[in-house]
Design a protein around this motif. Structure first.
Motif, PDB file in Angstrom:
ATOM      1  N   GLN A  24      -5.660   1.403  -5.542  1.00 10.62           N
ATOM      2  CA  GLN A  24      -4.265   1.809  -5.451  1.00 10.62           C
ATOM      3  C   GLN A  24      -3.514   1.052  -4.360  1.00 10.62           C
ATOM      4  O   GLN A  24      -2.349   0.690  -4.531  1.00 10.62           O
ATOM      5  CB  GLN A  24      -4.169   3.308  -5.186  1.00 10.62           C
ATOM      6  CG  GLN A  24      -4.919   3.764  -3.924  1.00 10.62           C
ATOM      7  CD  GLN A  24      -4.843   5.267  -3.759  1.00 10.62           C
ATOM      8  OE1 GLN A  24      -3.921   5.893  -4.250  1.00 10.62           O
ATOM      9  NE2 GLN A  24      -5.808   5.847  -3.076  1.00 10.62           N
ATOM     10  N   ALA A  25      -4.183   0.759  -3.257  1.00  7.76           N
ATOM     11  CA  ALA A  25      -3.493   0.071  -2.163  1.00  7.76           C
ATOM     12  C   ALA A  25      -3.055  -1.324  -2.598  1.00  7.76           C
ATOM     13  O   ALA A  25      -1.902  -1.719  -2.415  1.00  7.76           O
ATOM     14  CB  ALA A  25      -4.408  -0.016  -0.949  1.00  7.76           C
ATOM     15  N   GLY A  26      -3.973  -2.087  -3.174  1.00  3.64           N
ATOM     16  CA  GLY A  26      -3.650  -3.442  -3.576  1.00  3.64           C
ATOM     17  C   GLY A  26      -2.626  -3.484  -4.697  1.00  3.64           C
ATOM     18  O   GLY A  26      -1.698  -4.293  -4.684  1.00  3.64           O
ATOM     19  N   VAL A  27      -2.783  -2.601  -5.692  1.00  2.00           N
ATOM     20  CA  VAL A  27      -1.854  -2.587  -6.823  1.00  2.00           C
ATOM     21  C   VAL A  27      -0.464  -2.200  -6.357  1.00  2.00           C
ATOM     22  O   VAL A  27       0.533  -2.801  -6.731  1.00  2.00           O
ATOM     23  CB  VAL A  27      -2.359  -1.629  -7.918  1.00  2.00           C
ATOM     24  CG1 VAL A  27      -1.295  -1.440  -8.981  1.00  2.00           C
ATOM     25  CG2 VAL A  27      -3.637  -2.167  -8.537  1.00  2.00           C
ATOM     26  N   ALA A  28      -0.396  -1.188  -5.471  1.00  2.39           N
ATOM     27  CA  ALA A  28       0.902  -0.720  -5.004  1.00  2.39           C
ATOM     28  C   ALA A  28       1.647  -1.817  -4.261  1.00  2.39           C
ATOM     29  O   ALA A  28       2.866  -1.921  -4.325  1.00  2.39           O
ATOM     30  CB  ALA A  28       0.721   0.497  -4.096  1.00  2.39           C
ATOM     31  N   ALA A  29       0.916  -2.662  -3.573  1.00  7.35           N
ATOM     32  CA  ALA A  29       1.558  -3.712  -2.801  1.00  7.35           C
ATOM     33  C   ALA A  29       1.770  -4.979  -3.612  1.00  7.35           C
ATOM     34  O   ALA A  29       2.331  -5.945  -3.128  1.00  7.35           O
ATOM     35  CB  ALA A  29       0.720  -4.017  -1.559  1.00  7.35           C
ATOM     36  N   GLY A  30       1.287  -4.998  -4.865  1.00  8.39           N
ATOM     37  CA  GLY A  30       1.417  -6.178  -5.690  1.00  8.39           C
ATOM     38  C   GLY A  30       0.578  -7.344  -5.229  1.00  8.39           C
ATOM     39  O   GLY A  30       0.893  -8.500  -5.513  1.00  8.39           O
ATOM     40  N   GLU A  31      -0.499  -7.073  -4.535  1.00  7.68           N
ATOM     41  CA  GLU A  31      -1.357  -8.125  -4.003  1.00  7.68           C
ATOM     42  C   GLU A  31      -2.500  -8.426  -4.978  1.00  7.68           C
ATOM     43  O   GLU A  31      -2.888  -7.577  -5.772  1.00  7.68           O
ATOM     44  CB  GLU A  31      -1.952  -7.692  -2.658  1.00  7.68           C
ATOM     45  CG  GLU A  31      -0.929  -7.460  -1.552  1.00  7.68           C
ATOM     46  CD  GLU A  31      -0.402  -8.757  -0.965  1.00  7.68           C
ATOM     47  OE1 GLU A  31      -0.792  -9.832  -1.464  1.00  7.68           O
ATOM     48  OE2 GLU A  31       0.394  -8.704  -0.021  1.00  7.68           O
ATOM     49  N   PRO A  32      -3.069  -9.635  -4.904  1.00  3.75           N
ATOM     50  CA  PRO A  32      -4.239  -9.937  -5.740  1.00  3.75           C
ATOM     51  C   PRO A  32      -5.375  -8.968  -5.439  1.00  3.75           C
ATOM     52  O   PRO A  32      -5.533  -8.501  -4.306  1.00  3.75           O
ATOM     53  CB  PRO A  32      -4.609 -11.365  -5.309  1.00  3.75           C
ATOM     54  CG  PRO A  32      -3.385 -11.932  -4.697  1.00  3.75           C
ATOM     55  CD  PRO A  32      -2.650 -10.778  -4.082  1.00  3.75           C
ATOM     56  N   LEU A 478      -5.835   0.124   6.118  1.00  4.45           N
ATOM     57  CA  LEU A 478      -7.149  -0.480   6.342  1.00  4.45           C
ATOM     58  C   LEU A 478      -7.407  -1.663   5.421  1.00  4.45           C
ATOM     59  O   LEU A 478      -8.089  -2.616   5.798  1.00  4.45           O
ATOM     60  CB  LEU A 478      -8.254   0.563   6.162  1.00  4.45           C
ATOM     61  CG  LEU A 478      -8.416   1.598   7.264  1.00  4.45           C
ATOM     62  CD1 LEU A 478      -9.548   2.560   6.931  1.00  4.45           C
ATOM     63  CD2 LEU A 478      -8.676   0.933   8.621  1.00  4.45           C
ATOM     64  N   SER A 479      -6.899  -1.606   4.208  1.00 10.92           N
ATOM     65  CA  SER A 479      -7.178  -2.688   3.260  1.00 10.92           C
ATOM     66  C   SER A 479      -6.166  -3.815   3.344  1.00 10.92           C
ATOM     67  O   SER A 479      -6.522  -4.980   3.111  1.00 10.92           O
ATOM     68  CB  SER A 479      -7.240  -2.140   1.832  1.00 10.92           C
ATOM     69  OG  SER A 479      -6.043  -1.473   1.499  1.00 10.92           O
ATOM     70  N   LEU A 480      -4.912  -3.495   3.694  1.00 11.42           N
ATOM     71  CA  LEU A 480      -3.873  -4.521   3.649  1.00 11.42           C
ATOM     72  C   LEU A 480      -3.011  -4.600   4.896  1.00 11.42           C
ATOM     73  O   LEU A 480      -2.130  -5.464   4.987  1.00 11.42           O
ATOM     74  CB  LEU A 480      -2.969  -4.294   2.430  1.00 11.42           C
ATOM     75  CG  LEU A 480      -3.634  -4.491   1.067  1.00 11.42           C
ATOM     76  CD1 LEU A 480      -2.741  -3.967  -0.046  1.00 11.42           C
ATOM     77  CD2 LEU A 480      -3.955  -5.955   0.835  1.00 11.42           C
ATOM     78  N   GLY A 481      -3.240  -3.710   5.858  1.00 10.17           N
ATOM     79  CA  GLY A 481      -2.381  -3.659   7.026  1.00 10.17           C
ATOM     80  C   GLY A 481      -2.612  -4.779   8.012  1.00 10.17           C
ATOM     81  O   GLY A 481      -3.572  -5.552   7.921  1.00 10.17           O
ATOM     82  N   ASP A 482      -1.730  -4.874   8.988  1.00 14.52           N
ATOM     83  CA  ASP A 482      -1.837  -5.866  10.054  1.00 14.52           C
ATOM     84  C   ASP A 482      -2.891  -5.445  11.067  1.00 14.52           C
ATOM     85  O   ASP A 482      -3.231  -4.268  11.200  1.00 14.52           O
ATOM     86  CB  ASP A 482      -0.490  -6.023  10.766  1.00 14.52           C
ATOM     87  CG  ASP A 482       0.583  -6.605   9.867  1.00 14.52           C
ATOM     88  OD1 ASP A 482       0.226  -7.363   8.947  1.00 14.52           O
ATOM     89  OD2 ASP A 482       1.772  -6.287  10.083  1.00 14.52           O
ATOM     90  N   TYR A 483      -3.376  -6.454  11.806  1.00 16.53           N
ATOM     91  CA  TYR A 483      -4.334  -6.225  12.891  1.00 16.53           C
ATOM     92  C   TYR A 483      -3.612  -6.354  14.225  1.00 16.53           C
ATOM     93  O   TYR A 483      -2.868  -7.321  14.451  1.00 16.53           O
ATOM     94  CB  TYR A 483      -5.464  -7.255  12.803  1.00 16.53           C
ATOM     95  CG  TYR A 483      -6.360  -7.311  14.018  1.00 16.53           C
ATOM     96  CD1 TYR A 483      -7.459  -6.462  14.125  1.00 16.53           C
ATOM     97  CD2 TYR A 483      -6.110  -8.208  15.056  1.00 16.53           C
ATOM     98  CE1 TYR A 483      -8.290  -6.514  15.242  1.00 16.53           C
ATOM     99  CE2 TYR A 483      -6.935  -8.275  16.174  1.00 16.53           C
ATOM    100  CZ  TYR A 483      -8.019  -7.422  16.267  1.00 16.53           C
ATOM    101  OH  TYR A 483      -8.835  -7.476  17.355  1.00 16.53           O
ATOM    102  N   LEU A 499       0.414  -0.460   8.722  1.00 15.35           N
ATOM    103  CA  LEU A 499       1.141  -0.789   7.505  1.00 15.35           C
ATOM    104  C   LEU A 499       2.301   0.173   7.385  1.00 15.35           C
ATOM    105  O   LEU A 499       2.092   1.394   7.232  1.00 15.35           O
ATOM    106  CB  LEU A 499       0.235  -0.702   6.272  1.00 15.35           C
ATOM    107  CG  LEU A 499       0.863  -1.170   4.950  1.00 15.35           C
ATOM    108  CD1 LEU A 499       1.197  -2.666   5.014  1.00 15.35           C
ATOM    109  CD2 LEU A 499      -0.061  -0.895   3.775  1.00 15.35           C
ATOM    110  N   GLY A 500       3.518  -0.349   7.488  1.00 15.75           N
ATOM    111  CA  GLY A 500       4.679   0.537   7.515  1.00 15.75           C
ATOM    112  C   GLY A 500       4.610   1.448   8.727  1.00 15.75           C
ATOM    113  O   GLY A 500       4.422   1.004   9.860  1.00 15.75           O
ATOM    114  N   THR A 501       4.718   2.741   8.477  1.00 19.41           N
ATOM    115  CA  THR A 501       4.644   3.704   9.582  1.00 19.41           C
ATOM    116  C   THR A 501       3.217   4.184   9.841  1.00 19.41           C
ATOM    117  O   THR A 501       2.983   4.909  10.804  1.00 19.41           O
ATOM    118  CB  THR A 501       5.529   4.926   9.270  1.00 19.41           C
ATOM    119  OG1 THR A 501       5.084   5.538   8.042  1.00 19.41           O
ATOM    120  CG2 THR A 501       6.993   4.516   9.126  1.00 19.41           C
TER     121      THR A 501
END
Length: 554
Positions: A24-32, A478-483, A499-501
């Protein structure tokens, strides 16, 4: 080559999970898919034996797919299963578009592709472009005469004036990298075993033939490739000697006596990688290209190339060689993040089939902390089979050694057998891996540290990995957020994923004594030691020895 055989599969009868929910995280963000995915490496010889010959096979992999779904990974990567004399256990390929009978046949490939589709798993296979077996038809023709149409498919050179090898290059598996062929009256180059001659990627016919290998497997439904030894693909054309290594000492790997200036990481490699990417782009959907290159960070990141011409993920192995201290790991992460190109997505590896197992390198008490680190850093992580059980290296008796590297260069601890021993599934005979004695000995703790037992134990390493993977899927940060680095002391490593808030703070005690850290208020959502979670009101946070914590910040 056989005609294309599309295997799209059908997810409607999935026995385990819904693919959309799992990603869901990747799909929601439109990422590969590969950005939010967790990859699980399978060494087929040691994963599951389905036919009672002591060696794992493709049907065995299919048999265990539901266990991987239960674990929570998104993709599996298979080490080689192609027809091979097995001098290097599949990396000496005799036919790139076949299945070795020890692993099954093409029907097993079709079944495995279909099984992965049904479970929402992606399938990545090994692609071995650098060399073949000396029993490959191509090499038989190339060595047959200097007029054969395939005469230039391998790296051939005349002898030096003294009749010896053309230069001083060394094989990675011990001894010279050149072998004399009496029929052709020339030397051929081999970066690895003498029975693994290097292909000549400056020959257009070789390039086209090897790109067609990729097309063959893409037509059969694979989702990507892990490209073996990509930094070895080209060598200097002028054959200049490699310089001596001033840091080399007796007791070190003999192959390190020379600096590999002319034999790895040549500029021409990047054009070959671009050609591979173009093949992937011929196919609809999202495929992934992963490169194996043991290189310094500043060279590794060049293999990302341009956004549409490099690897999606050049494997980052640096965690396996970095000292296990908070400051060293923090410095590595910062250096890697700083050197990544704008389009580059990070990735992390803690173990694989070529290196000592994680537990044997850093100790069992830190295995849980390492799991939390791997699965919470920014980027795509790759797990190696058995790490989720806390498997360690296995002592291999001399009469059971199988690895050609250990046979050729004994006594230096270079052998890879200790990390390739069979997966431990149950307390049944032979750990549920086989009905007969396995090809390599089992770990002595197989009766306790197996999947069946650990799945039933709330505090087990397997249950921790499962919980971490579930949290990673549930938390897009955790899957797509910044470090964002937070702290690195003698004992503690802490960083945020945002990621966001959403903000998650990861605190890892990489030492053997309790530590404290000033931390914002938040909810403790996970501990590596299985204690009940709770609320941190802000201020000093107590972290036990060998403990990792994840806090959702207010």
């Amino acid at each position: 080559m056989q005609p294309p055989e599309r295997l799209c599969g059908d997810d409607s009868d999935s026995p385990a999970t819904d693919l959309a929910a799992r990603r869901q995280a990747g799909v929601a963000a439109g990422e590969p898919w590969w950005k939010s995915a967790v990859i699980y490496q399978i060494y087929p010889r040691s994963f599951q034996d389905s036919n009672g010959d002591g060696v794992g096979d493709l049907a065995g992999v299919l048999q265990r797919l539901d266990a991987l779904v239960a674990l929570g990974v998104d993709a599996i990567w298979l080490s080689p299963f192609y027809r091979s004399p097995m001098a290097d256990f599949g990396y000496d390929v005799r036919d790139h578009v076949s299945v070795d009978p020890i692993f099954g046949d093409m029907a097993d490939v079709r079944a495995l592709v279909r099984g992965c589709r049904q479970r929402g798993l992606k399938l990545i296979v090994d692609y071995i472009p650098n060399h073949t077996s000396d029993r490959h038809l191509w090499f038989a023709e190339s060595r047959s005469s200097r007029t054969n149409p395939r005469r230039d498919w391998y790296v051939w050179r005349d002898a030096a004036p003294d009749g010896g090898p053309p230069n001083n290059w060394l094989s990675e598996f011990g001894g010279p990298a050149w072998t004399w062929d009496p029929g052709r009256q020339q030397y051929y180059y081999h970066a690895f075993l003498s029975c693994q001659p290097d292909l000549n990627w400056r020959c257009p016919d070789v390039v086209e033939a090897m790109l067609n290998v990729m097309r063959f497997w893409l037509d059969r439904g694979v989702d990507g490739f892990r490209v073996d030894a990509i930094h070895h693909l080209m060598e200097r054309e002028d054959l200049a000697d490699n310089p001596g290594n001033p840091l080399w000492r007796e007791g070190m790997d003999p192959a390190d006596r020379l600096v590999r200036a002319g034999t790895v990481d040549q500029p021409d490699v990047h054009a070959a990688v671009s050609a591979m990417r173009r093949v992937l782009d011929e196919y609809p959907g999202e495929h992934v290209l992963i490169g194996e290159a043991y290189l310094p960070l500043e060279r590794l990141v060049t293999y990302y190339g341009s956004p549409d011409a490099g690897f999606h993920l050049p494997f980052n192995f640096h965690l396996m060689s970095t000292p296990w201290t908070p400051t060293a790991v923090a410095a590595l992460v910062s250096a890697y993040e700083r050197q990544l190109p704008d389009h580059g997505w990070p990735n992390w590896v803690l173990s694989n089939h070529d290196r000592s197992r994680l537990v044997s390198r850093i100790g069992g008490s830190q295995a849980r902390v390492a799991a939390m680190l791997l699965l919470t850093l920014r980027g795509t992580p790759t797990l190696y089979q058995g790490d989720e059980l806390g498997m360690a290296d296995v002592d291999i008796p001399r009469d059971r050694v199988r690895d050609p590297l250990e046979i050729n260069v004994p006594g230096l601890g270079l052998g890879r057998d200790p990390a390739r021993t069979p997966m431990m599934w149950s307390p049944e005979r032979h750990a549920g891996f086989s009905s007969v004695e396995p090809w390599l000995p089992l770990s002595p703790d197989w009766r306790d540290l197996n999947v069946q037992n650990q799945a039933a134990q709330p505090g087990s390493v397997l249950r921790l990995y499962t919980a971490l993977l579930a949290l990673r899927r549930a938390e897009p940060a955790l899957s797509l957020g910044d470090y964002h680095p937070f702290a690195a002391t003698d004992g503690l490593l802490a960083y945020e994923r945002r990621l966001g808030t959403a903000r998650l703070l990861i605190v890892l005690n990489m030492g053997a004594r309790p530590e404290r850290i000033e931390a914002p208020a938040g909810q403790v959502v996970m501990s590596t030691q299985g204690e009940p979670v709770g609320t941190h009101a802000g201020g000093l946070l107590q972290v036990a020895a060998h403990q990792g914590l994840i806090l959702r910040l207010a």
